[in-house]
Motif scaffolding. Structure first.
Motif, PDB file in Angstrom:
ATOM      1  N   LYS A 154      11.702 -13.161   7.221  1.00  0.00           N
ATOM      2  CA  LYS A 154      11.984 -11.772   7.581  1.00  0.00           C
ATOM      3  C   LYS A 154      13.420 -11.423   7.221  1.00  0.00           C
ATOM      4  CE  LYS A 154       8.782 -11.648  11.528  1.00  0.00           C
ATOM      5  NZ  LYS A 154       8.652 -11.431  12.999  1.00  0.00           N
ATOM      6  N   SER A 185      11.436  -0.638   4.063  1.00  0.00           N
ATOM      7  CA  SER A 185      10.800  -1.713   4.821  1.00  0.00           C
ATOM      8  C   SER A 185       9.418  -2.022   4.256  1.00  0.00           C
ATOM      9  CB  SER A 185      10.678  -1.314   6.290  1.00  0.00           C
ATOM     10  OG  SER A 185       9.901  -0.132   6.415  1.00  0.00           O
ATOM     11  N   GLY A 186       8.850  -3.141   4.698  1.00  0.00           N
ATOM     12  CA  GLY A 186       7.512  -3.521   4.266  1.00  0.00           C
ATOM     13  C   GLY A 186       7.476  -4.955   3.757  1.00  0.00           C
ATOM     14  N   LEU A 187       6.287  -5.408   3.391  1.00  0.00           N
ATOM     15  CA  LEU A 187       6.111  -6.751   2.842  1.00  0.00           C
ATOM     16  C   LEU A 187       6.474  -6.738   1.359  1.00  0.00           C
ATOM     17  CD1 LEU A 187       5.132  -9.647   3.478  1.00  0.00           C
ATOM     18  CD2 LEU A 187       2.863  -8.925   2.684  1.00  0.00           C
ATOM     19  N   GLN A 236       7.183 -14.312  -0.485  1.00  0.00           N
ATOM     20  CA  GLN A 236       7.102 -13.028   0.212  1.00  0.00           C
ATOM     21  C   GLN A 236       8.071 -12.998   1.391  1.00  0.00           C
ATOM     22  OE1 GLN A 236       2.827 -12.644   1.101  1.00  0.00           O
ATOM     23  NE2 GLN A 236       2.733 -11.040  -0.466  1.00  0.00           N
ATOM     24  N   GLU A 289       9.097 -10.152   4.800  1.00  0.00           N
ATOM     25  CA  GLU A 289       8.869  -8.888   5.509  1.00  0.00           C
ATOM     26  C   GLU A 289      10.220  -8.242   5.805  1.00  0.00           C
ATOM     27  OE1 GLU A 289       6.572  -7.097   9.452  1.00  0.00           O
ATOM     28  OE2 GLU A 289       6.789  -9.264   9.190  1.00  0.00           O
ATOM     29  N   LEU A 322      12.338  -5.363   7.583  1.00  0.00           N
ATOM     30  CA  LEU A 322      12.173  -4.570   8.798  1.00  0.00           C
ATOM     31  C   LEU A 322      13.265  -3.517   8.934  1.00  0.00           C
ATOM     32  CD1 LEU A 322      11.499  -7.564  11.223  1.00  0.00           C
ATOM     33  CD2 LEU A 322       9.784  -6.119  10.116  1.00  0.00           C
TER      34      LEU A 322
END
Length: 215
Positions: free
Chosen positions: A8, A44-46, A61, A63, A65
């Protein structure tokens, strides 16, 4: 893996990445901007980062925020000395977040760990009081949110103006006045009249009426 990223990260913050590939691979950042060995995303996002060199492709990948909401839902004005219930922001309830509420002197904060509800008790002195929420975790680091509350109505209490007998009913009649002008949201809805019993500091309720009136 030939490419690694943390799980993240936060928007508009440089996220470090590591690769074991030597040379100059092609990197698709999924909308991010590379600066040295970091990538920064403005949304934001994956996100999927793809690294390609010759026939070798590696993906990772992360994430991304947005900054969490940190505001405590307190009214802008409160009555001096009155407990005020508030709901803490969801971010503070995570087991991964350590937080504290830094308060001006005289402001009490009552809260049980893991509970969303909290109680603030403000001093019986008019004035402006600051609350600063400090939250710390591995994704956002240290973030702060300030809330300012105005305390008013210090010393507020209805004053008994006259005690007599109601001619129509023969009952005792008590009238009172409100000595302090309060903003409409803080005006009390009901005044209750108590009588001291034979036991010191023990009272019994005689009745209650609208704050503007008699009983």
């Amino acid at each position: 893996s030939l490419l690694s990223l943390p799980g993240k990260g936060r928007v508009s913050w440089p996220i470090p990445f590591e690769t074991t590939i030597l040379g100059s691979p092609q990197i698709d950042t999924d909308g991010g901007v590379i600066d040295g060995n970091t990538i920064k995303w403005s949304t934001s996002g994956l996100k999927t980062v793809t690294l390609t060199v010759d026939d070798i492709v590696s993906r990772a990948q992360i994430e991304i925020l947005d900054l969490p909401g940190m505001a405590i839902d307190l009214p802008q004005q409160v009555l001096a000395g009155t407990p005020v219930q508030a709901t803490l922001p969801e971010h503070l309830l995570s087991s991964e977040v350590a937080f504290e509420v830094l308060r001006d002197e005289g402001v009490a904060f009552i809260h049980e760990e893991g509970q969303a509800e909290a109680t603030f008790i403000f001093p019986e002195r008019d004035g402006s009081y600051d609350l600063n929420v400090k939250a710390t975790d591995d994704v956002f680091g240290e973030i702060y949110q300030n809330t300012q509350v105005e305390v008013t109505g210090s010393g507020f209490v209805p004053v008994i103006g006259q005690i007599g007998t109601d001619e129509a009913t023969g009952c005792n009649r008590i009238s009172w006045s409100i000595p302090t002008e309060l903003p409409a949201p803080l005006q009390p809805g009901t005044v209750r009249i108590y009588r001291e019993t034979a036991v010191s500091d023990r009272y019994e309720l005689l009745g209650g009426r609208s704050a503007v009136g008699t009983v």
